[in-house]
Design a protein around this motif. Structure first.
Motif, PDB file in Angstrom:
ATOM      1  N   ILE A   1       0.857  -1.192   0.000  1.00  0.00           N
ATOM      2  CA  ILE A   1       0.000   0.000   0.000  1.00  0.00           C
ATOM      3  C   ILE A   1       0.888   1.236   0.000  1.00  0.00           C
ATOM      4  CG2 ILE A   1      -1.665   1.385   1.292  1.00  0.00           C
ATOM      5  CD1 ILE A   1      -2.986  -1.018   0.128  1.00  0.00           C
ATOM      6  N   GLY A   2       0.807   1.997  -1.082  1.00  0.00           N
ATOM      7  CA  GLY A   2       1.469   3.288  -1.172  1.00  0.00           C
ATOM      8  C   GLY A   2       0.457   4.350  -1.552  1.00  0.00           C
ATOM      9  N   TRP A   3       0.904   5.601  -1.621  1.00  0.00           N
ATOM     10  CA  TRP A   3      -0.026   6.670  -1.993  1.00  0.00           C
ATOM     11  C   TRP A   3       0.721   7.916  -2.442  1.00  0.00           C
ATOM     12  CZ3 TRP A   3       0.680   5.056   3.060  1.00  0.00           C
ATOM     13  CH2 TRP A   3       1.244   5.989   3.946  1.00  0.00           C
ATOM     14  N   ILE A   4      -0.013   8.751  -3.150  1.00  0.00           N
ATOM     15  CA  ILE A   4       0.439  10.103  -3.475  1.00  0.00           C
ATOM     16  C   ILE A   4      -0.591  11.073  -2.933  1.00  0.00           C
ATOM     17  CG2 ILE A   4       0.600  11.746  -5.390  1.00  0.00           C
ATOM     18  CD1 ILE A   4       2.268   9.691  -6.866  1.00  0.00           C
ATOM     19  N   ALA A   5      -0.085  12.089  -2.255  1.00  0.00           N
ATOM     20  CA  ALA A   5      -0.930  13.174  -1.753  1.00  0.00           C
ATOM     21  C   ALA A   5      -0.584  14.445  -2.510  1.00  0.00           C
ATOM     22  CB  ALA A   5      -0.712  13.369  -0.253  1.00  0.00           C
ATOM     23  N   CYS A   6      -1.593  15.153  -2.973  1.00  0.00           N
ATOM     24  CA  CYS A   6      -1.360  16.363  -3.765  1.00  0.00           C
ATOM     25  C   CYS A   6      -2.638  17.174  -3.830  1.00  0.00           C
ATOM     26  CB  CYS A   6      -0.903  15.984  -5.175  1.00  0.00           C
ATOM     27  SG  CYS A   6      -0.539  17.392  -6.236  1.00  0.00           S
ATOM     28  N   ARG A   7      -2.516  18.492  -3.735  1.00  0.00           N
ATOM     29  CA  ARG A   7      -3.693  19.364  -3.853  1.00  0.00           C
ATOM     30  C   ARG A   7      -4.121  19.581  -5.296  1.00  0.00           C
ATOM     31  NH1 ARG A   7      -1.984  23.963   0.651  1.00  0.00           N
ATOM     32  NH2 ARG A   7      -1.990  22.549   2.443  1.00  0.00           N
ATOM     33  N   ASP A   8      -3.276  19.203  -6.236  1.00  0.00           N
ATOM     34  CA  ASP A   8      -3.589  19.312  -7.662  1.00  0.00           C
ATOM     35  C   ASP A   8      -4.461  18.113  -8.038  1.00  0.00           C
ATOM     36  OD1 ASP A   8      -3.661  19.421 -10.417  1.00  0.00           O
ATOM     37  OD2 ASP A   8      -1.526  19.833 -10.661  1.00  0.00           O
ATOM     38  N   ARG A   9      -5.780  18.296  -7.916  1.00  0.00           N
ATOM     39  CA  ARG A   9      -6.682  17.164  -8.131  1.00  0.00           C
ATOM     40  C   ARG A   9      -6.751  16.743  -9.593  1.00  0.00           C
ATOM     41  NH1 ARG A   9     -11.688  17.809  -3.773  1.00  0.00           N
ATOM     42  NH2 ARG A   9     -10.413  18.643  -2.060  1.00  0.00           N
ATOM     43  N   THR A  10      -6.471  17.661 -10.501  1.00  0.00           N
ATOM     44  CA  THR A  10      -6.419  17.301 -11.919  1.00  0.00           C
ATOM     45  C   THR A  10      -5.278  16.331 -12.179  1.00  0.00           C
ATOM     46  OG1 THR A  10      -7.350  19.446 -12.553  1.00  0.00           O
ATOM     47  CG2 THR A  10      -6.207  18.201 -14.260  1.00  0.00           C
ATOM     48  N   LEU A  11      -4.156  16.571 -11.526  1.00  0.00           N
ATOM     49  CA  LEU A  11      -3.028  15.649 -11.636  1.00  0.00           C
ATOM     50  C   LEU A  11      -3.399  14.275 -11.079  1.00  0.00           C
ATOM     51  CD1 LEU A  11      -0.046  14.954 -12.165  1.00  0.00           C
ATOM     52  CD2 LEU A  11       0.460  15.895  -9.897  1.00  0.00           C
ATOM     53  N   LEU A  12      -4.075  14.241  -9.940  1.00  0.00           N
ATOM     54  CA  LEU A  12      -4.493  12.963  -9.370  1.00  0.00           C
ATOM     55  C   LEU A  12      -5.412  12.213 -10.325  1.00  0.00           C
ATOM     56  CD1 LEU A  12      -5.173  13.857  -5.614  1.00  0.00           C
ATOM     57  CD2 LEU A  12      -3.165  12.737  -6.591  1.00  0.00           C
ATOM     58  N   GLN A  13      -6.270  12.921 -11.005  1.00  0.00           N
ATOM     59  CA  GLN A  13      -7.156  12.271 -11.967  1.00  0.00           C
ATOM     60  C   GLN A  13      -6.378  11.653 -13.115  1.00  0.00           C
ATOM     61  OE1 GLN A  13      -9.897  15.384 -13.056  1.00  0.00           O
ATOM     62  NE2 GLN A  13     -10.996  15.301 -11.098  1.00  0.00           N
ATOM     63  N   ARG A  14      -5.324  12.346 -13.570  1.00  0.00           N
ATOM     64  CA  ARG A  14      -4.488  11.775 -14.628  1.00  0.00           C
ATOM     65  C   ARG A  14      -3.790  10.512 -14.133  1.00  0.00           C
ATOM     66  NH1 ARG A  14      -2.841  17.176 -15.668  1.00  0.00           N
ATOM     67  NH2 ARG A  14      -0.692  16.785 -15.002  1.00  0.00           N
ATOM     68  N   MET A  15      -3.307  10.534 -12.899  1.00  0.00           N
ATOM     69  CA  MET A  15      -2.650   9.349 -12.342  1.00  0.00           C
ATOM     70  C   MET A  15      -3.629   8.212 -12.137  1.00  0.00           C
ATOM     71  SD  MET A  15       0.275  10.685  -9.713  1.00  0.00           S
ATOM     72  CE  MET A  15      -0.625  12.002  -8.935  1.00  0.00           C
ATOM     73  N   GLU A  16      -4.863   8.539 -11.784  1.00  0.00           N
ATOM     74  CA  GLU A  16      -5.883   7.489 -11.660  1.00  0.00           C
ATOM     75  C   GLU A  16      -6.055   6.777 -12.997  1.00  0.00           C
ATOM     76  OE1 GLU A  16     -10.653   6.884 -10.663  1.00  0.00           O
ATOM     77  OE2 GLU A  16      -9.886   8.770 -11.478  1.00  0.00           O
ATOM     78  N   GLY A  17      -6.030   7.548 -14.083  1.00  0.00           N
ATOM     79  CA  GLY A  17      -6.137   6.946 -15.409  1.00  0.00           C
ATOM     80  C   GLY A  17      -4.993   5.993 -15.705  1.00  0.00           C
ATOM     81  N   MET A  18      -3.795   6.325 -15.226  1.00  0.00           N
ATOM     82  CA  MET A  18      -2.659   5.412 -15.395  1.00  0.00           C
ATOM     83  C   MET A  18      -2.887   4.130 -14.589  1.00  0.00           C
ATOM     84  SD  MET A  18      -0.719   7.381 -17.237  1.00  0.00           S
ATOM     85  CE  MET A  18      -0.493   9.137 -17.560  1.00  0.00           C
ATOM     86  N   LYS A  19      -3.403   4.282 -13.381  1.00  0.00           N
ATOM     87  CA  LYS A  19      -3.609   3.124 -12.509  1.00  0.00           C
ATOM     88  C   LYS A  19      -4.616   2.145 -13.111  1.00  0.00           C
ATOM     89  CE  LYS A  19      -4.773   1.758  -7.773  1.00  0.00           C
ATOM     90  NZ  LYS A  19      -5.229   2.185  -6.436  1.00  0.00           N
ATOM     91  N   HIS A  20      -5.548   2.637 -13.917  1.00  0.00           N
ATOM     92  CA  HIS A  20      -6.516   1.759 -14.570  1.00  0.00           C
ATOM     93  C   HIS A  20      -5.828   0.709 -15.440  1.00  0.00           C
ATOM     94  CE1 HIS A  20      -9.838   5.057 -14.217  1.00  0.00           C
ATOM     95  NE2 HIS A  20      -9.735   4.326 -13.121  1.00  0.00           N
ATOM     96  N   TYR A  21      -4.630   1.015 -15.937  1.00  0.00           N
ATOM     97  CA  TYR A  21      -3.879   0.079 -16.766  1.00  0.00           C
ATOM     98  C   TYR A  21      -2.937  -0.804 -15.950  1.00  0.00           C
ATOM     99  CZ  TYR A  21      -5.350   2.034 -21.238  1.00  0.00           C
ATOM    100  OH  TYR A  21      -6.094   2.407 -22.335  1.00  0.00           O
ATOM    101  N   LEU A  22      -2.858  -0.561 -14.651  1.00  0.00           N
ATOM    102  CA  LEU A  22      -1.909  -1.279 -13.802  1.00  0.00           C
ATOM    103  C   LEU A  22      -2.660  -2.117 -12.780  1.00  0.00           C
ATOM    104  CD1 LEU A  22       0.619   1.672 -13.538  1.00  0.00           C
ATOM    105  CD2 LEU A  22       0.860  -0.397 -14.922  1.00  0.00           C
ATOM    106  N   SER A  23      -2.652  -1.724 -11.529  1.00  0.00           N
ATOM    107  CA  SER A  23      -3.289  -2.559 -10.501  1.00  0.00           C
ATOM    108  C   SER A  23      -4.803  -2.417 -10.470  1.00  0.00           C
ATOM    109  CB  SER A  23      -2.720  -2.206  -9.123  1.00  0.00           C
ATOM    110  OG  SER A  23      -3.033  -0.866  -8.787  1.00  0.00           O
ATOM    111  N   ILE A  24      -5.352  -1.349 -11.031  1.00  0.00           N
ATOM    112  CA  ILE A  24      -6.780  -0.997 -11.024  1.00  0.00           C
ATOM    113  C   ILE A  24      -7.228  -0.595  -9.621  1.00  0.00           C
ATOM    114  CG2 ILE A  24      -9.158  -1.729 -11.465  1.00  0.00           C
ATOM    115  CD1 ILE A  24      -8.074  -3.606 -13.617  1.00  0.00           C
ATOM    116  N   CYS A  25      -6.986  -1.469  -8.643  1.00  0.00           N
ATOM    117  CA  CYS A  25      -7.319  -1.136  -7.259  1.00  0.00           C
ATOM    118  C   CYS A  25      -6.377  -1.903  -6.341  1.00  0.00           C
ATOM    119  CB  CYS A  25      -8.784  -1.465  -6.934  1.00  0.00           C
ATOM    120  SG  CYS A  25      -9.146  -3.236  -6.876  1.00  0.00           S
ATOM    121  N   ASN A  26      -6.409  -1.542  -5.091  1.00  0.00           N
ATOM    122  CA  ASN A  26      -5.539  -2.194  -4.117  1.00  0.00           C
ATOM    123  C   ASN A  26      -6.188  -3.437  -3.534  1.00  0.00           C
ATOM    124  OD1 ASN A  26      -4.891   1.052  -3.652  1.00  0.00           O
ATOM    125  ND2 ASN A  26      -3.101  -0.261  -3.720  1.00  0.00           N
ATOM    126  N   SER A  27      -5.404  -4.193  -2.772  1.00  0.00           N
ATOM    127  CA  SER A  27      -5.910  -5.363  -2.062  1.00  0.00           C
ATOM    128  C   SER A  27      -6.805  -4.911  -0.909  1.00  0.00           C
ATOM    129  CB  SER A  27      -4.731  -6.176  -1.518  1.00  0.00           C
ATOM    130  OG  SER A  27      -5.131  -6.990  -0.453  1.00  0.00           O
TER     131      SER A  27
END
Length: 387
Positions: free
Chosen positions: A231-257
Motif C-alpha cells: 500500500i502506497g499513496w500520493i498526496a497532492c492538492r492538484d486534483r487534476t493531476l491525481l485524476q491523470r494518475m488514476e487513469g494510469m492506474k486503470h492500466y496497472l493494478s486498477i485497485c488495491n488489495s
C-alpha cells in the motif's frame, strides 16, 4: 516511452535477498506479525476486518484508508490522496502524468534508480543535481536554480535519501518549494522514510502541505515496516493531476488489495506507536553499527545518517568495494549493496561506497558474521571458523 533499462538493484535483490543469511542492506524497518498488527485495531477496524469480503475496492483507495492517510498531512482532504499498489506504482504513474516528450526534469543524484530512469525515458532532457559526500550529502539550492530551464516541469527529490540517509535542511527544502511554486514547477518528493529522523528538527514538511504543485509519495513499506501490504499513496492538492494518475492506474493494478487496505488503516491509526518502536530500534542498531565501523576504521569511513534506515559507508580496502561486497555475500552470507548499483547516467557517483541497512532486529548476528569474515581475510582466525 522507450523500453526501460534493467533495474540494477532489484536484479541484485532477485539473486541474493532471500538466499543471503544476513540481509545487512535492507531498506525497510522491522516488520510485525498479523497478530501484532491486529492487536492495535480499535473496535471499528476489528469489526471491519472480521466482516471483510474479498471484492474490488475503489481505484482511489477505500474511504477509510484515504481518511487515515489524509490525517498524516496538514490541510489535506481524503479527496487529495490516491492510493497505489506500493510506492513504485505511484512513482511510475506520477512520472507519466507529470512529464511529456517536450519537457525538462531535475532529479537528485544518488537516488532510487526509477526516480532517474523514468524521467530519462519520458522527458526531452533531464539534469542531475549532486548530493556530495564532502557536503554531507546536502542539497544545494543554487545547483537546482542553475539547472532550471524554460521547459522545466518537474524537480524530484528523496529525503531522507536512499542510499545516503541524508535529509535536506528544512530551510533549504522550503526554499526549493518556493522556487518551484514561483516557476510553476511540480515538486515530486519521495518521503517514504519520513518519521525515522534521528532528530525531530530534521523532519521536513511534506511537499503536498507546502503548495498546490507539491507531490508527496509515501508507502507502508519503509518507515512503517509493512512492505507486504503493498500500500502506497500520493498526496497532492492538484486534483487534476491525481485524476491523470488514476487513469494510469486503470492500466496497472486498477485497485488495491482489500485486506491490505484495512490492515494499513489500522497501522496508520497507530502510526506514532509504530514509528516510535522503529526509531528506537534504528537508534540501538546505529550504536552497534558505529562501534563495528570504529573497530575497522582502517578500511571503513562512516557517518551516521540523518534519518531513514540505510546509510552509505565508504570502503578503502585494496580489493575495492565491488570485490568486497561479492566476497562477503558469497563466502559469509552477508549482503551489502555496492555503489555500482546506484550509478547515474546524469552525474558521476562515488564508486567506493556501499549501502548498509539498520532497521531490522538481530543486527548483531550479521555484524558477527561480517566481523569473522574480515578477521579470516586478515588471518587472525582460521579459514574454517564459522559463526
Amino acid at each position: 516511452m522507450t523500453t526501460l533499462p534493467p533495474f540494477r538493484l532489484e536484479k541484485h535483490f532477485s539473486r541474493w535477498e532471500f538466499t543471503a543469511r544476513h540481509h545487512m542492506t535492507a531498506s525497510d524497518s522491522e516488520t510485525m506479525s498479523m497478530a501484532e498488527l491486529l492487536s492495535l485495531a480499535d473496535d471499528a477496524d476489528r469489526e471491519a476486518w472480521e466482516r471483510l469480503t474479498l471484492g474490488y475496492t475503489e481505484t482511489y483507495g477505500a474511504p477509510a484508508l484515504r481518511e487515515a492517510i489524509a490525517s498524516t498531512y496538514e490541510g489535506l482532504a481524503p479527496e487529495e490522496v490516491l492510493c497505489f499498489a506500493g510506492a513504485e506504482e505511484g512513482l511510475y504513474c506520477a512520472m507519466l502524468a507529470l512529464l511529456g516528450p517536450e519537457d525538462h526534469a531535475i532529479v537528485t543524484v544518488p537516488n532510487y534508480q526509477s526516480m532517474e530512469t523514468l524521467p530519462v525515458a519520458i522527458a526531452a532532457s533531464v539534469n542531475g543535481v549532486a548530493l556530495r559526500p564532502e557536503n554531507g550529502w546536502q542539497l544545494d539550492i543554487d545547483d537546482v536554480r542553475a539547472a532550471l530551464r524554460p521547459n522545466t516541469k518537474l524537480v524530484a527529490v528523496n529525503f531522507p535519501n536512499n542510499p545516503t540517509g541524508a535529509t535536506a535542511e528544512p530551510s533549504t527544502f522550503r526554499a526549493l518549494a518556493a522556487l518551484c511554486a514561483e516557476r510553476g514547477i511540480h515538486l515530486f518528493s519521495d518521503e517514504v522514510y519520513r518519521g525515522l529522523e534521528r532528530q525531530e528538527d530534521k523532519r521536513l514538511p511534506q511537499a503536498a502541505e507546502l503548495f498546490e504543485r507539491g507531490v508527496s509519495l509515501n508507502v507502508m513499506s519503509k518507515a512503517y515496516g509493512l512492505p507486504g501490504l503493498r500500500i502506497g499513496w500520493i498526496a497532492c492538492r492538484d486534483r487534476t493531476l491525481l485524476q491523470r494518475m488514476e487513469g494510469m492506474k486503470h492500466y496497472l493494478s486498477i485497485c488495491n488489495s482489500r485486506p491490505s487496505e484495512v490492515l494499513a488503516t489500522i497501522a496508520l491509526k497507530s502510526r506514532e506507536r509504530i514509528l516510535d518502536r522503529n526509531r528506537a530500534l534504528c537508534t540501538r542498531n546505529l550504536e552497534e553499527l558505529g562501534a563495528f565501523f570504529a573497530e575497522f576504521a582502517d578500511i571503513y569511513e562512516w557517518q551516521a545518517p540523518d534519518g531513514g534506515c540505510v546509510g552509505f559507508a565508504r570502503y578503502s580496502g585494496a580489493d575495492g568495494v565491488e570485490e568486497h561486497c561479492r566476497s562477503l555475500v558469497e563466502e559469509s552470507g552477508v549482503l551489502l549493496l555496492p555503489s555500482s548499483l546506484f550509478v547515474s547516467d546524469l552525474l558521476p557517483v562515488t564508486l567506493d561506497r556501499f549501502r548498509v541497512g539498520f532497521g531490522r532486529k538481530n543486527i548483531e548476528a550479521g555484524l558477527d558474521a561480517w566481523r569473522h569474515h574480515l578477521l579470516r581475510k586478515r588471518g587472525v582466525i582460521g579459514a574454517s571458523a564459522r559463526r
